[in-house]
Write a protein that holds these residues in place. Structure first.
Motif, PDB file in Angstrom:
ATOM      1  N   LYS A 120     -14.396  47.169  -3.805  1.00 56.38           N
ATOM      2  CA  LYS A 120     -13.103  47.459  -4.441  1.00 56.38           C
ATOM      3  C   LYS A 120     -13.206  47.551  -5.966  1.00 56.38           C
ATOM      4  O   LYS A 120     -12.238  47.902  -6.616  1.00 56.38           O
ATOM      5  N   ILE A 121     -14.365  47.251  -6.514  1.00 56.09           N
ATOM      6  CA  ILE A 121     -14.548  47.381  -7.955  1.00 56.09           C
ATOM      7  C   ILE A 121     -15.031  48.779  -8.309  1.00 56.09           C
ATOM      8  O   ILE A 121     -14.418  49.476  -9.107  1.00 56.09           O
TER       9      ILE A 121
ATOM     10  N   SER B 188     -17.328  52.394  -4.159  1.00 59.06           N
ATOM     11  CA  SER B 188     -18.426  53.029  -3.414  1.00 59.06           C
ATOM     12  C   SER B 188     -18.628  52.301  -2.092  1.00 59.06           C
ATOM     13  O   SER B 188     -18.445  51.080  -2.003  1.00 59.06           O
ATOM     14  N   ASN B 189     -19.021  53.058  -1.079  1.00 58.72           N
ATOM     15  CA  ASN B 189     -19.339  52.461   0.210  1.00 58.72           C
ATOM     16  C   ASN B 189     -20.638  51.672   0.111  1.00 58.72           C
ATOM     17  O   ASN B 189     -21.520  52.007  -0.667  1.00 58.72           O
ATOM     18  N   TYR B 190     -20.737  50.625   0.919  1.00 55.95           N
ATOM     19  CA  TYR B 190     -21.977  49.863   1.007  1.00 55.95           C
ATOM     20  C   TYR B 190     -22.984  50.669   1.810  1.00 55.95           C
ATOM     21  O   TYR B 190     -22.628  51.398   2.726  1.00 55.95           O
TER      22      TYR B 190
ATOM     23  N   PHE C  78     -17.816  42.388  -2.313  1.00 57.88           N
ATOM     24  CA  PHE C  78     -18.137  43.361  -3.360  1.00 57.88           C
ATOM     25  C   PHE C  78     -19.646  43.497  -3.487  1.00 57.88           C
ATOM     26  O   PHE C  78     -20.395  42.603  -3.072  1.00 57.88           O
ATOM     27  N   HIS C  79     -20.096  44.591  -4.104  1.00 56.22           N
ATOM     28  CA  HIS C  79     -21.503  44.671  -4.480  1.00 56.22           C
ATOM     29  C   HIS C  79     -21.812  43.485  -5.384  1.00 56.22           C
ATOM     30  O   HIS C  79     -20.994  43.134  -6.250  1.00 56.22           O
TER      31      HIS C  79
ATOM     32  N   GLU D  77     -17.829  38.285 -15.793  1.00 53.99           N
ATOM     33  CA  GLU D  77     -18.095  38.172 -17.225  1.00 53.99           C
ATOM     34  C   GLU D  77     -16.834  38.509 -18.030  1.00 53.99           C
ATOM     35  O   GLU D  77     -16.681  38.073 -19.161  1.00 53.99           O
ATOM     36  N   VAL D  78     -15.940  39.280 -17.430  1.00 56.68           N
ATOM     37  CA  VAL D  78     -14.710  39.712 -18.093  1.00 56.68           C
ATOM     38  C   VAL D  78     -13.496  38.923 -17.605  1.00 56.68           C
ATOM     39  O   VAL D  78     -12.600  38.603 -18.370  1.00 56.68           O
ATOM     40  N   SER D  79     -13.464  38.607 -16.325  1.00 55.76           N
ATOM     41  CA  SER D  79     -12.312  37.925 -15.736  1.00 55.76           C
ATOM     42  C   SER D  79     -12.772  36.875 -14.727  1.00 55.76           C
ATOM     43  O   SER D  79     -13.635  37.165 -13.896  1.00 55.76           O
ATOM     44  N   PRO D  80     -12.183  35.675 -14.755  1.00 58.94           N
ATOM     45  CA  PRO D  80     -12.552  34.635 -13.789  1.00 58.94           C
ATOM     46  C   PRO D  80     -11.786  34.723 -12.474  1.00 58.94           C
ATOM     47  O   PRO D  80     -11.873  33.842 -11.643  1.00 58.94           O
ATOM     48  N   ASN D  81     -11.055  35.813 -12.263  1.00 62.20           N
ATOM     49  CA  ASN D  81     -10.195  35.942 -11.081  1.00 62.20           C
ATOM     50  C   ASN D  81     -10.694  37.008 -10.116  1.00 62.20           C
ATOM     51  O   ASN D  81     -11.274  38.013 -10.515  1.00 62.20           O
ATOM     52  N   CYS D  82     -10.411  36.788  -8.842  1.00 60.71           N
ATOM     53  CA  CYS D  82     -10.744  37.757  -7.800  1.00 60.71           C
ATOM     54  C   CYS D  82     -10.044  39.082  -8.112  1.00 60.71           C
ATOM     55  O   CYS D  82      -8.854  39.104  -8.421  1.00 60.71           O
ATOM     56  N   PRO D  83     -10.760  40.206  -8.001  1.00 63.61           N
ATOM     57  CA  PRO D  83     -10.148  41.506  -8.264  1.00 63.61           C
ATOM     58  C   PRO D  83      -9.041  41.878  -7.268  1.00 63.61           C
ATOM     59  O   PRO D  83      -8.220  42.736  -7.563  1.00 63.61           O
ATOM     60  N   VAL D  84      -8.998  41.219  -6.121  1.00 69.04           N
ATOM     61  CA  VAL D  84      -8.006  41.556  -5.108  1.00 69.04           C
ATOM     62  C   VAL D  84      -6.798  40.626  -5.165  1.00 69.04           C
ATOM     63  O   VAL D  84      -5.667  41.072  -5.316  1.00 69.04           O
ATOM     64  N   CYS D  85      -7.035  39.307  -5.062  1.00 70.11           N
ATOM     65  CA  CYS D  85      -5.912  38.375  -4.958  1.00 70.11           C
ATOM     66  C   CYS D  85      -5.629  37.604  -6.249  1.00 70.11           C
ATOM     67  O   CYS D  85      -4.655  36.878  -6.328  1.00 70.11           O
ATOM     68  N   ARG D  86      -6.491  37.736  -7.228  1.00 66.54           N
ATOM     69  CA  ARG D  86      -6.351  37.111  -8.559  1.00 66.54           C
ATOM     70  C   ARG D  86      -6.566  35.607  -8.568  1.00 66.54           C
ATOM     71  O   ARG D  86      -6.284  34.941  -9.551  1.00 66.54           O
ATOM     72  N   ARG D  87      -7.068  35.028  -7.482  1.00 69.22           N
ATOM     73  CA  ARG D  87      -7.390  33.596  -7.489  1.00 69.22           C
ATOM     74  C   ARG D  87      -8.610  33.353  -8.368  1.00 69.22           C
ATOM     75  O   ARG D  87      -9.476  34.205  -8.498  1.00 69.22           O
TER      76      ARG D  87
END
Length: 64
Positions: free
Chosen positions: A17-18, A21-23, A40-41, A50-60
């Motif tokens: 989701k970042i 690309s397909n695995y 994620f890859h 390195e930029v954000s401490p949160n999950c890209p999907v749920c933001r936890r």
């Protein structure tokens, strides 16, 4: 974070989701603690935290 090979059965989408690309069969996939469906890859999620401490999907918080 738990690293698995794509050949291991992962739940959820077979797309990072970042980078969107397909695995492929050689992919190293990171499955997050917040949900076994959030994967994620490895390189993508390492760069992400390195930029954000949160999950890209749920933001936890994923950095402990």
């Amino acid at each position: 974070m738990r690293e698995v090979d794509f050949s291991d059965k992962i739940e959820g989408d077979h797309e990072c989701k970042i980078c969107m690309s397909n695995y492929d069969q050689d992919s190293k996939i990171i499955v997050l603690e917040c949900s076994k469906l959030h994967n994620f890859h490895g390189e993508c999620i390492r760069n992400w935290v390195e930029v954000s401490p949160n999950c890209p999907v749920c933001r936890r918080d994923i950095v402990q």
